[in-house]
Design an enzyme around this catalytic site. Structure first.
Site, PDB file in Angstrom:
ATOM      1  N   HIS A 241      25.191 -12.914 -14.895  1.00 40.33           N
ATOM      2  CA  HIS A 241      24.618 -13.693 -16.026  1.00 40.33           C
ATOM      3  C   HIS A 241      23.366 -14.273 -15.872  1.00 40.33           C
ATOM      4  O   HIS A 241      22.425 -13.332 -15.592  1.00 40.33           O
ATOM      5  CB  HIS A 241      25.632 -14.809 -16.290  1.00 40.33           C
ATOM      6  CG  HIS A 241      25.646 -15.839 -17.387  1.00 40.33           C
ATOM      7  ND1 HIS A 241      25.002 -15.561 -18.380  1.00 40.33           N
ATOM      8  CD2 HIS A 241      26.153 -16.980 -17.363  1.00 40.33           C
ATOM      9  CE1 HIS A 241      25.167 -16.306 -19.242  1.00 40.33           C
ATOM     10  NE2 HIS A 241      25.825 -17.323 -18.826  1.00 40.33           N
ATOM     11  N   HIS A 280      24.667  -5.213 -21.554  1.00 40.57           N
ATOM     12  CA  HIS A 280      25.128  -6.484 -22.135  1.00 40.57           C
ATOM     13  C   HIS A 280      26.486  -6.480 -22.656  1.00 40.57           C
ATOM     14  O   HIS A 280      27.120  -5.435 -23.127  1.00 40.57           O
ATOM     15  CB  HIS A 280      23.987  -6.882 -23.346  1.00 40.57           C
ATOM     16  CG  HIS A 280      24.311  -8.419 -23.752  1.00 40.57           C
ATOM     17  ND1 HIS A 280      25.356  -8.711 -24.316  1.00 40.57           N
ATOM     18  CD2 HIS A 280      23.708  -9.513 -23.251  1.00 40.57           C
ATOM     19  CE1 HIS A 280      25.401 -10.048 -24.413  1.00 40.57           C
ATOM     20  NE2 HIS A 280      24.219 -10.423 -23.689  1.00 40.57           N
ATOM     21  N   ASP A 331      16.672 -10.774 -19.720  1.00 39.16           N
ATOM     22  CA  ASP A 331      16.429 -11.000 -18.398  1.00 39.16           C
ATOM     23  C   ASP A 331      15.166  -9.898 -17.877  1.00 39.16           C
ATOM     24  O   ASP A 331      14.505 -10.435 -16.737  1.00 39.16           O
ATOM     25  CB  ASP A 331      17.541 -11.048 -17.349  1.00 39.16           C
ATOM     26  CG  ASP A 331      18.396 -12.136 -17.630  1.00 39.16           C
ATOM     27  OD1 ASP A 331      17.769 -13.231 -17.973  1.00 39.16           O
ATOM     28  OD2 ASP A 331      19.521 -12.131 -17.910  1.00 39.16           O
TER      29      ASP A 331
END
Ligand code: COA
Length: 394
Positions: A241, A280, A331
């Site tokens: 995460h 994802h 990210d």
């Protein structure tokens, strides 16, 4: 075989296979009006507004207000929101000594988690959650968590703290408390401040991700908001995460030479390793937030001599795409963007915390106002019921 066991076995054979969704894959757990993730079009809206539009036209504070209130603020509403939020920019002396007492070897996410938990112990209202109290706590966290983060960075670097400035936005104030106000500080460069602020907007909210869902589960038991945020921080820390933004940069620093990026990616895939910053659970064709974050990353790279990291980004992305088709998530550009701003890598996920407090608190209010205890079922696959054999016969 006894008759009763035979009957049980027959019943078990007749029972339909339970529909187990490991990782709650594809399960719709509740309604939310906070944000909508649309994987079919790679898009994301906060309260109906496309995140790309918010990034281009709004401040982080406006987005924070939107997530809480459902509408963008007027000028007066924003001024009042800022006045209130900025008035909380001071830390409890007990919290300051607690931060300084924590080991400098611990991960900064542990400091953030401990700080929120401590704040709960000092709030006499903490066990009477209601919408007003939750938003009051949200204001406090928005004001104080950047101070916790800045204090933690500077104590590890042996530097004095830089006082918060009530005239500055959340983004500018955070950069100034971390890097000071000298000419080299990103706080002194409005373009750096704005690119950093855009990252906060992109990180602010993302429906029922693991940390938000954790916060909602805790809230569903009628626990308090500090417990919900503390739990959410714990969930965010994991590398699958929020922790991924740190692992992205650790990977890029380890590869070091952009010319080696493709070999590194292929080698990792040969070894069946996960490559952080890719993939994802919901988006399978690309993360809606990546184009905006990539734009800010490229702009930061231009201003901060970051061509090497752009080449690394492109080479890793292309190698991953040609071998697996798996796309980068937020990210992947955020990691090197924070590196170019000068943040130590261990502090990338705490930055994510500061942004996501907006979404977490909006969801905690939503859960609180229309609550149902979150308690799924499990399909048991352990041993059949059996008798305890006394210790002396085992
Ligand atoms: N690196 C290598 N392989 C990956 C991958 C990655 N980053 N992401 C997915 N895959 C692989 C999976 O291992 C799986 O392979 P398999 O079919 O051989 O088992 C396949 O792609 C399909 O994965 P999927 O089921 O779609 O992933 P998921 O929904 O269970 O997991 C993540 C989603 C985010 C947990 C996963 O992509 C991941 O671990 N990414 C790295 C961590 C990260 O960047 N997290 C931040 C998310 S915003």
């Amino acid at each position: 075989m006894t008759t009763s066991t035979a009957t049980t076995n027959t019943a078990a054979q007749a029972a339909p296979e339970p529909d187990v969704r490991k990782g709650l894959y594809g399960v719709v757990a509740d309604y939310t009006a906070v944000s909508k993730v649309m994987p079919e079009t790679n898009s994301l809206t906060y309260r109906g507004y496309a995140v790309q539009d918010l990034v281009e036209h709004c401040s982080f504070e406006e987005v924070f207000y939107l997530l809480w209130n459902g509408e963008l603020p007027t000028g007066d509403q924003l001024a009042e929101f800022n006045r209130k939020g900025r008035s909380y920019r001071s830390l409890d002396p007990g919290l300051i000594s607690l931060i300084h007492s924590l080991p400098t070897e611990c991960h900064p996410m542990d400091v953030m988690r401990t700080a929120v938990s401590y704040m709960g112990t000092k709030d006499p209202e903490h066990f009477t959650p209601d919408t007003e109290h939750i938003t009051h706590v949200g204001h406090n966290l928005l004001a104080q968590l950047p101070m916790v983060l800045a204090m933690d960075i500077r104590r590890r670097q042996g530097k004095d703290i830089v006082a918060p400035d009530p005239e500055k936005s959340v983004a500018e104030n955070l950069l100034s408390m971390v890097f000071g106000n000298g000419p080299e500080s990103p706080a002194s460069n409005p373009e750096d401040v704005r690119d950093f602020e855009k990252s906060l907007i992109l990180y602010a909210e993302h429906s029922f991700n693991a940390s938000t869902f954790t916060g909602r589960v805790i809230t569903s038991t009628r626990s308090d908001v500090y417990s919900a945020i503390t739990g959410a921080i714990g969930a965010l820390k994991g590398p699958l995460h929020g922790g991924a933004n740190e692992f992205v940069m650790h990977t890029m620093l380890a590869i070091d030479d952009p010319g080696m990026a493709s070999d590194w990616v292929n080698n990792a895939l040969d070894n069946k390793d996960l490559i952080m910053g890719f993939g994802h659970r919901v988006y399978k064709k690309g993360d809606s937030r990546v184009p905006s974050m990539e734009k800010s990353f490229r702009a930061l790279a231009e201003r901060h001599d970051g061509a090497k990291w752009v080449a690394m980004y492109e080479n890793m992305r292309d190698a991953m795409d040609s071998r697996t088709g798996i796309k980068p998530n937020l990210d992947f550009p955020a990691g090197p963007a924070y590196h170019l701003l000068g943040f130590p890598v261990d502090f990338f996920t705490p930055l994510f915390v500061i942004a996501r407090v907006a979404g977490w608190t909006a969801h905690i209010v939503e859960q609180y106002e229309d609550n149902s205890l979150i308690r799924p079922l499990s399909a048991y696959n352990g041993p059949e019921q059996r008798e305890v054999v006394p210790m002396d016969q085992r």
